[in-house]
Design an enzyme around this catalytic site. Sequence first.
Site, short mmCIF file in Angstrom:
data_model
loop_
_atom_site.label_atom_id
_atom_site.label_comp_id
_atom_site.label_asym_id
_atom_site.label_seq_id
_atom_site.Cartn_x
_atom_site.Cartn_y
_atom_site.Cartn_z
N SER A 72 0.95 -1.26 -0.11
CA SER A 72 -0.02 -0.08 -0.01
C SER A 72 0.88 1.32 -0.04
O SER A 72 1.08 2.09 1.13
CB SER A 72 -0.94 0.04 1.16
OG SER A 72 -1.65 1.05 1.42
N CYS A 132 -6.15 3.80 -11.73
CA CYS A 132 -6.19 5.07 -10.96
C CYS A 132 -7.77 5.47 -10.91
O CYS A 132 -8.35 5.51 -12.16
CB CYS A 132 -5.37 6.33 -11.71
SG CYS A 132 -5.66 7.93 -10.83
N THR A 194 -1.42 -5.40 -9.58
CA THR A 194 -1.62 -6.01 -8.48
C THR A 194 -3.17 -6.22 -8.11
O THR A 194 -4.01 -5.42 -8.70
CB THR A 194 -1.23 -5.24 -7.22
OG1 THR A 194 -1.43 -3.86 -7.18
CG2 THR A 194 0.33 -5.22 -7.23
C1 FMN Z 1 6.21 -2.48 -4.22
C2 FMN Z 1 5.60 -2.51 -5.35
C3 FMN Z 1 5.45 -1.46 -6.23
C4 FMN Z 1 4.80 -1.36 -7.41
N1 FMN Z 1 4.64 -0.11 -8.15
C5 FMN Z 1 4.00 0.21 -9.21
C6 FMN Z 1 4.09 1.16 -9.89
O1 FMN Z 1 4.54 2.11 -9.55
N2 FMN Z 1 3.33 1.14 -11.01
C7 FMN Z 1 2.83 0.34 -11.70
O2 FMN Z 1 2.04 0.19 -12.71
N3 FMN Z 1 2.87 -0.90 -10.99
C8 FMN Z 1 3.45 -1.08 -9.83
N4 FMN Z 1 3.55 -2.12 -9.21
C9 FMN Z 1 2.77 -3.40 -9.64
C10 FMN Z 1 4.14 -4.34 -10.60
O3 FMN Z 1 4.61 -3.68 -11.49
C11 FMN Z 1 3.13 -5.80 -11.02
O4 FMN Z 1 2.38 -5.37 -11.98
C12 FMN Z 1 2.79 -6.45 -9.97
O5 FMN Z 1 3.32 -6.43 -9.11
C13 FMN Z 1 2.43 -8.08 -10.25
O6 FMN Z 1 4.06 -8.60 -10.54
P1 FMN Z 1 4.74 -9.25 -9.51
O7 FMN Z 1 3.71 -10.47 -8.95
O8 FMN Z 1 5.86 -10.19 -10.37
O9 FMN Z 1 5.28 -8.43 -8.69
C14 FMN Z 1 4.22 -2.46 -7.80
C15 FMN Z 1 4.21 -3.72 -7.43
C16 FMN Z 1 4.88 -3.71 -6.16
C17 FMN Z 1 5.16 -5.18 -5.21
#
Ligand code: FMN
EC number: 1.3.-.-
Length: 290
Positions: A72, A132, A194
């Site tokens: 978050s 968003c 996410t």
């Molecule tokens: C700590 C964290 C920060 C993230 N920040 C962004 C972000 O700034 N912009 C975005 O589009 N997605 C953001 N995401 C989503 C990731 O880019 C990705 O879509 C998502 O975590 C699923 O992939 P994963 O399971 O390999 O982490 C973030 C995810 C995490 C865990």
Amino acid sequence: MSAVDFCGIELAHPIVNGSGTFDAIAAHAVFGDALLEDFPFSAFVSKTITLAVRDGNPPPRLWETPSGMINSIGLPNKGLAGYLEHDLPKLAALPVPLITNVMGSTAGELCELVAACDGQEAIRAIELNVSCPNVKTGLDIGADPASLAEVMRAVRPQTAKPLIVKLTPNTADVALVAAAAEAEGADAVSLINTLRATAQHPDGSGRPWLGGVTGGMSGPAIRAVALAQVTAVAARVSIPVVGMGGVQRGEHAAQLLRAGATLVAVGTESFRDSAAGSRIARELDRLEAR
Ligand SMILES: Cc1cc2nc3c(=O)[nH]c(=O)nc-3n(C[C@H](O)[C@H](O)[C@H](O)COP(=O)(O)O)c2cc1C
């Protein structure tokens, strides 16, 4: 390793980072030029940039789940002007093409962000984070095909650079939203972002643990959801798909590629292993050589 053409950009292999999950500027400060010599990704995706500076959500910002985590963090960033002045020159020096990820709560904000990125030679492609809330409807822009189409009609003319729409998984029919993005001129789509999730305080009071109340779940726990959504989207659109969600090993990346993805992004795994991107690219290479 097998090179990939992504929207006209030549990439050394199919593994990139998920936005917000790898801080290349901090990593360069820690690892020095060794990071640049074996950069983990074939392109670098910036964390989300908004027009104004954002402080992010109050703490606590993280909660561990079985095989995953909820963040978050709330997209803290320096705002567009801070990004262009302080971060862009450092990211432009990375040895791979740069994709800048932007988010706005109105079409006007997104137009301003995209037009500013269009003017920057170092930015090779732009990713729109559409997770968003729309200020008019309160719904996430990317949750509703009509709302996304309206935004795309305004944003698309602002740039000739490849435009990637990062879809939200928090919607009834992600393939329908992907089709709307393609119809309005998206060059590629990326998914999954996410999954909306929450956690209660361990004291048993029932109050939320996270300062932002809800957050986004990522990591291995969402891998099967990612595979289902990437499969559905790749079957629906003709533009390239960037698949992500819970990728930890070459075999997970191979599954997303078999489902129709052109590129695979690694997110949460990079927090555990900062070299995960290059490791997964090598594992993928070995699988493909079999
Ligand atoms: C700590 C964290 C920060 C993230 N920040 C962004 C972000 O700034 N912009 C975005 O589009 N997605 C953001 N995401 C989503 C990731 O880019 C990705 O879509 C998502 O975590 C699923 O992939 P994963 O399971 O390999 O982490 C973030 C995810 C995490 C865990």
